[in-house]
Design a protein around this motif. Structure first.
Motif, PDB file in Angstrom:
ATOM      1  N   GLY A  75      -0.148   8.074 -16.583  1.00 23.80           N
ATOM      2  CA  GLY A  75       0.928   9.014 -16.846  1.00 23.80           C
ATOM      3  C   GLY A  75       1.445   9.751 -15.632  1.00 23.80           C
ATOM      4  N   THR A  76       0.926   9.459 -14.441  1.00 24.94           N
ATOM      5  CA  THR A  76       1.353  10.165 -13.233  1.00 24.94           C
ATOM      6  C   THR A  76       1.923   9.197 -12.207  1.00 24.94           C
ATOM      7  OG1 THR A  76      -0.755   9.978 -12.031  1.00 24.94           O
ATOM      8  CG2 THR A  76      -0.519  11.808 -13.595  1.00 24.94           C
ATOM      9  N   LEU A  77       2.705   9.771 -11.286  1.00 25.09           N
ATOM     10  CA  LEU A  77       3.121   9.064 -10.078  1.00 25.09           C
ATOM     11  C   LEU A  77       2.448   9.749  -8.897  1.00 25.09           C
ATOM     12  CD1 LEU A  77       6.136   9.478 -11.844  1.00 25.09           C
ATOM     13  CD2 LEU A  77       6.569   7.547 -10.330  1.00 25.09           C
ATOM     14  N   LYS A  78       2.173   8.977  -7.850  1.00 28.26           N
ATOM     15  CA  LYS A  78       1.580   9.541  -6.649  1.00 28.26           C
ATOM     16  C   LYS A  78       2.327   9.044  -5.420  1.00 28.26           C
ATOM     17  CE  LYS A  78      -3.007  10.159  -8.693  1.00 28.26           C
ATOM     18  NZ  LYS A  78      -2.879  11.620  -8.851  1.00 28.26           N
ATOM     19  N   ARG A  79       2.367   9.910  -4.417  1.00 29.39           N
ATOM     20  CA  ARG A  79       3.015   9.566  -3.145  1.00 29.39           C
ATOM     21  C   ARG A  79       1.943   9.419  -2.071  1.00 29.39           C
ATOM     22  NH1 ARG A  79       6.489  14.056  -1.974  1.00 29.39           N
ATOM     23  NH2 ARG A  79       4.791  14.977  -0.780  1.00 29.39           N
ATOM     24  N   TRP A  80       2.076   8.340  -1.295  1.00 27.94           N
ATOM     25  CA  TRP A  80       1.124   8.029  -0.233  1.00 27.94           C
ATOM     26  C   TRP A  80       1.872   7.930   1.097  1.00 27.94           C
ATOM     27  CZ3 TRP A  80      -3.751   7.761  -2.383  1.00 27.94           C
ATOM     28  CH2 TRP A  80      -3.801   7.526  -3.773  1.00 27.94           C
ATOM     29  N   THR A  81       1.381   8.623   2.102  1.00 32.77           N
ATOM     30  CA  THR A  81       1.947   8.531   3.445  1.00 32.77           C
ATOM     31  C   THR A  81       1.336   7.331   4.156  1.00 32.77           C
ATOM     32  OG1 THR A  81       2.172  10.938   3.528  1.00 32.77           O
ATOM     33  CG2 THR A  81       2.339   9.751   5.612  1.00 32.77           C
ATOM     34  N   SER A  86      -3.435   2.651   7.269  1.00 34.27           N
ATOM     35  CA  SER A  86      -3.979   3.603   6.290  1.00 34.27           C
ATOM     36  C   SER A  86      -2.886   4.065   5.342  1.00 34.27           C
ATOM     37  CB  SER A  86      -4.614   4.816   6.994  1.00 34.27           C
ATOM     38  OG  SER A  86      -3.624   5.587   7.632  1.00 34.27           O
ATOM     39  N   ALA A  87      -3.319   4.618   4.229  1.00 32.90           N
ATOM     40  CA  ALA A  87      -2.425   5.237   3.248  1.00 32.90           C
ATOM     41  C   ALA A  87      -3.094   6.520   2.781  1.00 32.90           C
ATOM     42  CB  ALA A  87      -2.167   4.295   2.080  1.00 32.90           C
ATOM     43  N   THR A  88      -2.442   7.656   3.025  1.00 31.15           N
ATOM     44  CA  THR A  88      -3.028   8.960   2.741  1.00 31.15           C
ATOM     45  C   THR A  88      -2.315   9.613   1.571  1.00 31.15           C
ATOM     46  OG1 THR A  88      -3.496   9.225   5.098  1.00 31.15           O
ATOM     47  CG2 THR A  88      -3.652  11.202   3.720  1.00 31.15           C
ATOM     48  N   PHE A  89      -3.109  10.118   0.624  1.00 30.01           N
ATOM     49  CA  PHE A  89      -2.527  10.794  -0.537  1.00 30.01           C
ATOM     50  C   PHE A  89      -1.689  11.975  -0.086  1.00 30.01           C
ATOM     51  CE2 PHE A  89      -2.848  14.388  -3.465  1.00 30.01           C
ATOM     52  CZ  PHE A  89      -2.212  13.858  -4.580  1.00 30.01           C
ATOM     53  N   SER A  90      -0.513  12.129  -0.721  1.00 31.34           N
ATOM     54  CA  SER A  90       0.409  13.189  -0.322  1.00 31.34           C
ATOM     55  C   SER A  90       0.789  14.114  -1.481  1.00 31.34           C
ATOM     56  CB  SER A  90       1.678  12.567   0.275  1.00 31.34           C
ATOM     57  OG  SER A  90       2.623  13.542   0.608  1.00 31.34           O
ATOM     58  N   ALA A  91       1.010  13.576  -2.673  1.00 29.91           N
ATOM     59  CA  ALA A  91       1.422  14.425  -3.795  1.00 29.91           C
ATOM     60  C   ALA A  91       1.266  13.666  -5.111  1.00 29.91           C
ATOM     61  CB  ALA A  91       2.873  14.885  -3.633  1.00 29.91           C
ATOM     62  N   THR A  92       1.130  14.430  -6.193  1.00 35.00           N
ATOM     63  CA  THR A  92       1.125  13.888  -7.558  1.00 35.00           C
ATOM     64  C   THR A  92       2.360  14.391  -8.285  1.00 35.00           C
ATOM     65  OG1 THR A  92      -1.290  13.741  -7.721  1.00 35.00           O
ATOM     66  CG2 THR A  92      -0.063  13.874  -9.784  1.00 35.00           C
ATOM     67  N   ASP A 128       6.678  18.647  -3.934  1.00 36.23           N
ATOM     68  CA  ASP A 128       5.252  18.656  -4.272  1.00 36.23           C
ATOM     69  C   ASP A 128       5.023  18.294  -5.738  1.00 36.23           C
ATOM     70  OD1 ASP A 128       6.346  20.862  -5.385  1.00 36.23           O
ATOM     71  OD2 ASP A 128       4.904  22.303  -4.562  1.00 36.23           O
ATOM     72  N   GLY A 129       5.954  17.570  -6.326  1.00 36.66           N
ATOM     73  CA  GLY A 129       5.782  17.095  -7.698  1.00 36.66           C
ATOM     74  C   GLY A 129       6.700  17.748  -8.688  1.00 36.66           C
ATOM     75  N   ILE A 130       7.816  18.276  -8.226  1.00 32.77           N
ATOM     76  CA  ILE A 130       8.742  18.981  -9.106  1.00 32.77           C
ATOM     77  C   ILE A 130       9.726  18.000  -9.738  1.00 32.77           C
ATOM     78  CG2 ILE A 130      10.589  20.686  -9.207  1.00 32.77           C
ATOM     79  CD1 ILE A 130       9.178  22.208  -7.008  1.00 32.77           C
ATOM     80  N   CYS A 131       9.813  18.027 -11.058  1.00 32.11           N
ATOM     81  CA  CYS A 131      10.770  17.190 -11.783  1.00 32.11           C
ATOM     82  C   CYS A 131      12.111  17.921 -11.835  1.00 32.11           C
ATOM     83  CB  CYS A 131      10.268  16.907 -13.191  1.00 32.11           C
ATOM     84  SG  CYS A 131      11.399  15.935 -14.199  1.00 32.11           S
ATOM     85  N   ALA A 132      13.164  17.256 -11.335  1.00 31.79           N
ATOM     86  CA  ALA A 132      14.481  17.885 -11.279  1.00 31.79           C
ATOM     87  C   ALA A 132      15.235  17.780 -12.599  1.00 31.79           C
ATOM     88  CB  ALA A 132      15.310  17.255 -10.163  1.00 31.79           C
ATOM     89  N   ARG A 133      15.047  16.690 -13.323  1.00 34.81           N
ATOM     90  CA  ARG A 133      15.794  16.495 -14.563  1.00 34.81           C
ATOM     91  C   ARG A 133      15.090  15.483 -15.450  1.00 34.81           C
ATOM     92  NH1 ARG A 133      20.899  17.978 -14.576  1.00 34.81           N
ATOM     93  NH2 ARG A 133      19.996  19.478 -13.123  1.00 34.81           N
ATOM     94  N   THR A 134      15.199  15.671 -16.733  1.00 34.47           N
ATOM     95  CA  THR A 134      14.645  14.731 -17.714  1.00 34.47           C
ATOM     96  C   THR A 134      15.745  14.291 -18.662  1.00 34.47           C
ATOM     97  OG1 THR A 134      12.460  15.770 -17.627  1.00 34.47           O
ATOM     98  CG2 THR A 134      12.927  14.382 -19.528  1.00 34.47           C
ATOM     99  N   PHE A 135      15.861  12.977 -18.861  1.00 36.01           N
ATOM    100  CA  PHE A 135      16.867  12.427 -19.763  1.00 36.01           C
ATOM    101  C   PHE A 135      16.169  11.840 -20.993  1.00 36.01           C
ATOM    102  CE2 PHE A 135      19.048  11.503 -15.537  1.00 36.01           C
ATOM    103  CZ  PHE A 135      19.749  12.690 -15.561  1.00 36.01           C
ATOM    104  N   HIS A 136      16.651  12.213 -22.159  1.00 40.79           N
ATOM    105  CA  HIS A 136      16.066  11.770 -23.433  1.00 40.79           C
ATOM    106  C   HIS A 136      17.002  10.797 -24.149  1.00 40.79           C
ATOM    107  CE1 HIS A 136      12.877  14.834 -23.235  1.00 40.79           C
ATOM    108  NE2 HIS A 136      13.807  15.643 -22.767  1.00 40.79           N
ATOM    109  N   GLN A 137      17.678   9.969 -23.400  1.00 39.85           N
ATOM    110  CA  GLN A 137      18.679   9.094 -23.994  1.00 39.85           C
ATOM    111  C   GLN A 137      18.079   7.969 -24.829  1.00 39.85           C
ATOM    112  OE1 GLN A 137      21.762   9.825 -23.751  1.00 39.85           O
ATOM    113  NE2 GLN A 137      23.004   8.028 -24.113  1.00 39.85           N
ATOM    114  N   HIS A 138      16.931   7.430 -24.405  1.00 37.64           N
ATOM    115  CA  HIS A 138      16.371   6.246 -25.059  1.00 37.64           C
ATOM    116  C   HIS A 138      15.677   6.612 -26.367  1.00 37.64           C
ATOM    117  CE1 HIS A 138      16.938   3.063 -21.975  1.00 37.64           C
ATOM    118  NE2 HIS A 138      16.992   4.094 -21.141  1.00 37.64           N
ATOM    119  N   SER A 139      15.688   5.672 -27.284  1.00 42.40           N
ATOM    120  CA  SER A 139      15.073   5.889 -28.595  1.00 42.40           C
ATOM    121  C   SER A 139      13.660   5.326 -28.674  1.00 42.40           C
ATOM    122  CB  SER A 139      15.935   5.223 -29.684  1.00 42.40           C
ATOM    123  OG  SER A 139      15.973   3.811 -29.492  1.00 42.40           O
TER     124      SER A 139
END
Length: 806
Positions: A75-81, A86-92, A128-139
């Motif tokens: 249920g999450t997305l993560k960002r890796w630098t 190497s790949a370093t965890f950056s944000a959830t 740092d993991g802020i959701c800007a907008r959510t769309f509820h178009q799909h059924s």
């Protein structure tokens, strides 16, 4: 403070919502919103379930870093630098409440994701993991996305409802007029789905062209609907400029669309099963498709036909990635294999074989990121800029153009040898919970982790842990516990000598003969433990304060497990709320000055309750959840869609629009809703053949959690109260024929014994309580007796007798 008064008034009003025109003041039954909390014991910087999607942002002159974005079934997305090695965890990025199915990057800093929670979310990829907008178009579940590389505004989404929407992101993210803010709830969100940022109201349009009467064009941006799919959509792709869109799914055809109008321009037939992956070249002339029929097909859209088919895989093709020149294709899927195929010469080579089905591929430099149903992501050599180097190593074969069954025969006896044995970079995940069992004490859950190993080390596969869900932590780690069928040859090995025991055996070892109402449910769909609370049944379980080790309270005080759990979950929120609104905020039953609560509300809580609410107004310390591994709240308020957020990230501004009203009523006002099954009825008779007097004639009632030693005390009281000293034998037992006074107690409870007994009346009684001729332990509850010893539909019958000589 006015907002607090209005909020509490709204909560009170919700107790007595009646249907329109109802003059009888009846309470309307309705399905209340659920609250879920997701527990986390492992490293929160790692995924704990399969990785459904990958997206790489390339470095620019302004920004030197490269990032990999991963979307998971947890249920999450993560960002890796990313760096060279190497790949370093950056944000959830945490806001979706179900599997993240796809994610794409568009121009600038925009990340778009979609989920099985039916939403499409837009993020600032550098936040740092802020959701800007959510769309509820799909059924229904949103399964796939597509973005135009050279047109940052164009993004398309498709899902199981057969809908395909084309979004102009710049227009969709523009604030709408204040006059329409009140009608913008369909797509409202803010930080992780909470709050009241200006939002977009979308008109739900599905494949049958139904339009909601509550949403109009004037209320905000409406995406273009590509109408034509009658079944589920699993794959989308666009060309670089976003002037062409292709889609595919369970209809087994590739549909081609003009995204500017949503009109369908052609259908391409040839696959015999679901289409699971699509690619378009930069010009939009050629299209690659991968299908569950195991075939890869190359389409010439100008000719509107399939010009090549490639029988490379022996099972479903789920992922495709093409070289920049569109001369070679990388493919993976259910057969665990990653292949590289020359589209012109039909030459194919096996790059690697994995241990899990491949879900997504993403080229990055001369390597390729590969995600699977496992929680780890691997980067393999790919020679994307010069794939001929791979073929020069030898081991290639000619991909046929036959169907799956014949292709398997043609490859029989000549299994390809992988070019690479190990990836050169791995982002490790953690094991998912694959098995769980709620123990009968209804406070602990036994879990077992999945088994997986990486290329250079083994994870703690099959580990079994014991969770206490009222505090959200692991109380015991039993290590690796194997399945029964794996121990047939060495079942004698036990944990005591360092061996393995079956999961079922461990569950049996932890069995307690107790009976507690089921007040929560659990699932592991996200790879972690999700605990669901539904009202009013979640408030049905109680325990004595002494059993919970709560100091400073009478041992007979009853603690409602759900109430103190909810208080623990929202303790941080309550602290933040007090800081924002002042110390006069409603909390733990304390009412701010000037605050009035309707007498009808109080009456409803008491009279329509279970008749045993003497502890409902008591205040106890809430169960404590550790800040080091905070659970996430998943719920849906009265408006908008579901949201998810860590309890330590709640900022105190969330209110009745975000939380279910019954949660707030419990946490702020300390009130519990009407509930059932907290009482147990029984008869209390002397043992057959005993000369002990009959103490009661009718049916008795007591709390389900009442212990047998309380019934003993009740018998003692009935026999001894107000009796002279000569009623006792020398050893402290009762004289069998001593006259007694019948005291008409109708209820046996925690307060049924009179205070101020004389010293001789406090002697330890020599009384035994039996059921079905079995002596009952003093600490056994009535509910346990009913469940494990009586096991009959009629009322419980208990017997008592005097034991001489003690």
């Amino acid at each position: 403070m006015q907002s607090l008064f209005l909020m509490s008034s709204a909560i009170s009003a919700m107790h007595r919502v009646g249907s329109s025109g109802n003059t009888s003041n009846s309470v309307r039954t309705r399905k209340e919103k659920r609250l879920t909390y997701v527990l986390n014991d492992a490293d929160d910087t790692k995924h704990c379930a399969g990785i459904n999607c990958l997206a790489v942002s390339k470095s620019t002159e302004k920004e030197g870093n490269e990032y990999l974005f991963t979307g998971s079934r947890d249920g999450t997305l993560k960002r890796w630098t990313l760096s060279e090695d190497s790949a370093t965890f950056s944000a959830t990025f945490e806001s979706h409440v179900d599997w993240v199915n796809d994610a794409v990057l568009t121009g600038g800093n925009t990340l778009v994701s979609c989920s099985s929670d039916t939403t499409v979310k837009v993020w600032n990829r550098l936040s740092d993991g802020i959701c800007a907008r959510t769309f509820h178009q799909h059924s229904d579940y949103v399964t796939c996305l597509a973005a135009a590389e050279k047109n940052s505004n164009i993004c398309a989404s498709g899902g199981l409802g057969g809908e395909v929407f084309i979004w102009d992101l710049e227009a969709s993210l523009s604030p709408i007029s204040k006059a329409n803010d009140a009608n913008a709830d369909d797509c409202s969100t803010s930080t992780n789905g909470l709050g009241s940022l200006s939002s977009t109201n979308l008109r739900p349009i599905n494949s049958s062209n139904n339009v909601s009467v509550h949403a109009t064009q004037s209320q905000g941006y409406v995406p273009i609907a590509a109408k034509g799919h009658k079944e589920s959509v699993y794959a989308l792709a666009t060309n670089d400029r976003g002037t062409l869109l292709v889609s595919g799914g369970t209809e087994k055809v590739v549909c081609v669309w003009d995204p500017r109008t949503g009109s369908k321009t052609m259908k391409l037939r040839g696959h015999t099963d679901n289409i699971r992956a699509l690619l378009l070249d930069s010009t939009g002339r050629y299209c690659l498709s991968g299908s569950s029929d195991s075939m890869i097909r190359l389409w010439d859209l100008a000719q509107q036909r399939c010009i090549h088919s490639y029988a490379v895989h022996t099972d479903s093709v789920w992922a495709l990635a093409a070289t920049p020149s569109f001369s070679h294709v990388y493919s993976g899927g259910r057969d665990l294999s990653l292949y590289l195929t020359d589209l012109a010469t039909r030459e194919s080579i096996l790059l690697c074989s994995k241990e899990h089905p491949i879900l997504k591929l993403e080229l990055h430099g001369d390597g390729i990121w590969v995600s699977t149903t496992d929680s780890s992501v691997h980067r393999w050599p790919a020679e994307a800029h010069n794939p001929l180097k791979v073929f020069q190593r030898g081991g290639s074969f000619l991909a046929g153009n036959l169907s799956f069954s014949r292709a398997r025969v043609s490859l029989e006896g000549s299994t390809p040898v992988p070019v690479y044995r190990e990836p050169f970079l791995t982002i490790c995940g953690t094991s998912a919970i694959v098995q769980h069992e709620i123990l009968n004490n209804k406070r602990h859950v036994l879990t077992k982790l999945s088994k997986f190993c990486h290329y250079n080390f083994k994870d703690t596969a099959g580990t079994v842990k014991l969770w206490e869900i009222t505090r959200g932590l692991v109380t015991e780690n039993y290590g690796e516990v194997s399945d029964v069928h794996e121990l047939n040859n060495f079942i004698s090995l036990e944990l005591s000598v360092g061996g393995l025991v079956p999961f079922e055996k461990k569950k049996e070892e932890l069995f307690e003969m107790v009976n507690v109402p089921t007040w929560f449910s659990v699932d592991t769909r996200l790879g972690s433990l999700s605990v669901h609370l539904d009202t009013p049944q979640c408030f049905s379980a109680e325990m004595y304060s002494a059993d919970l080790g709560i100091a400073g309270k009478p041992e007979d005080d009853k603690i409602n497990l759900a109430r103190e759990t909810l208080k623990g979950l929202l303790a941080h929120w309550l602290t933040k709320r007090r800081q924002k609104f002042g110390s006069q905020n409603l909390a733990n039953g304390e009412i701010s000055p000037g605050k009035e609560i309707s007498t009808r509300t109080l009456t409803l809580s008491r009279v329509e309750g279970d008749g045993n609410s003497e502890n409902d107004s008591a205040v106890y310390p809430p169960f404590e959840f550790l800040a080091a591994s905070p659970p996430s709240i998943v719920t849906e308020g009265s408006q908008g869609g579901p949201w998810r957020k860590k309890i330590t990230d709640l900022d105190g501004t969330e209110d009745e629009k975000d939380f279910p009203w019954w949660v707030l009523d419990c946490v702020l006002n300390n009130r519990l809703p009407p509930r059932e099954n907290t009482k147990c009825s029984f008869y209390l008779h002397p043992c057959e053949g005993s000369n002990v007097q009959v103490l009661t004639q009718g049916k008795l009632s007591a709390p389900r959690i009442l212990r047998i030693h309380k019934v003993v005390n009740y018998v003692v009281e009935k026999m001894l109260l107000d009796k002279p000293m000569d009623s006792l034998n020398a050893d402290g037992t009762f004289a069998p024929n001593a006259p007694g006074v019948q005291i008409p107690h109708a209820v046996v409870g925690d307060v049924s014994l009179r205070s101020g007994l004389k010293p001789w009346q406090k002697l330890r009684p020599s009384i035994e309580i039996l059921c079905n001729n079995q002596v009952l332990p003093p600490d056994m509850s009535l509910a346990t007796v009913r469940a494990y010893i009586w096991k009959k539909s009629e009322d419980l019958i208990l017997n008592y007798r005097i034991v001489q000589g003690r």
